[in-house]
Motif scaffolding. Structure first.
Motif, PDB file in Angstrom:
ATOM      1  N   ASP A  61       0.808  -1.219   0.000  1.00  9.41           N
ATOM      2  CA  ASP A  61       0.000   0.000   0.000  1.00  9.41           C
ATOM      3  C   ASP A  61       0.843   1.271   0.000  1.00  9.41           C
ATOM      4  O   ASP A  61       0.341   2.353  -0.281  1.00  9.41           O
ATOM      5  N   ALA A  90      -0.994   2.340  -6.493  1.00  7.98           N
ATOM      6  CA  ALA A  90      -1.023   2.264  -5.025  1.00  7.98           C
ATOM      7  C   ALA A  90      -0.992   3.665  -4.412  1.00  7.98           C
ATOM      8  O   ALA A  90      -1.733   3.950  -3.469  1.00  7.98           O
ATOM      9  N   PRO A 126      -5.164  -0.962  -8.362  1.00  8.64           N
ATOM     10  CA  PRO A 126      -5.073  -1.111  -6.907  1.00  8.64           C
ATOM     11  C   PRO A 126      -5.672  -2.455  -6.495  1.00  8.64           C
ATOM     12  O   PRO A 126      -6.532  -3.002  -7.181  1.00  8.64           O
TER      13      PRO A 126
END
Length: 164
Positions: A61, A90, A126
């Motif tokens: 992340d 991300a 993502p």
């Protein structure tokens, strides 16, 4: 002896008070190397089914590389390009395909100049688990980046589906 007993008592008190407060800390899902490897290999497999060789980077992340897989017969540029797509997705928490047109939009022309690893090309997605961003995948090497995105979407859905 009394001094040692006091130290033990203080240490015991710290242990119990820490565990009481730890319950209040938020739980965070994290990208593991095993999960990253599964997603990357599945994306490679998805694209191979379409007879397309790609490289795949999976980041956490924070945009830090967790796993990289270089597909057979892919160009040297796919190494850094796949990473930059994953990093961008991300960092900005959206598919890179949504950013491609942003450079043309008023007020967003500087988006591509934010930092060196931001890359506004389709192929970065993502990865969310239980509504929490855990990382992203970036794919590079296909003649059409929409193929990369489709392989990535299918890979994420399949691996997350297996995780339950």
């Amino acid at each position: 002896m009394k001094h040692i007993s006091n130290i033990k008592l203080i240490a015991l008190g710290a242990l119990f008070s820490t565990s009481l407060f730890a319950k209040d800390l938020p739980q965070k899902y994290q990208m593991t190397a095993e999960f990253a490897e599964q997603v990357a290999k599945e994306a490679i497999s998805q694209c191979l089914d379409s007879q397309v060789n790609i490289s795949a980077s999976v980041v956490n992340d924070q945009g830090r590389l967790v796993y990289f897989y270089r597909g057979n017969n892919t160009g040297a540029n796919t190494i850094h390009t796949s990473f930059r797509k994953a990093y961008t997705s991300a960092s900005l928490k959206i598919p890179t395909s949504q950013l491609v047109m942003a450079v043309e939009a008023k007020g967003y022309s500087q988006l591509g100049k934010m930092e060196d690893d931001i890359l506004l090309l389709t192929g970065g997605l993502p990865i969310y688990y239980k509504k929490t961003l855990i990382g992203a995948i970036g794919l590079s090497g296909a003649p059409n980046p929409l193929i990369e995105e489709e392989c990535g979407k299918n890979a994420i859905a399949k691996v997350l589906g297996e995780k339950g």
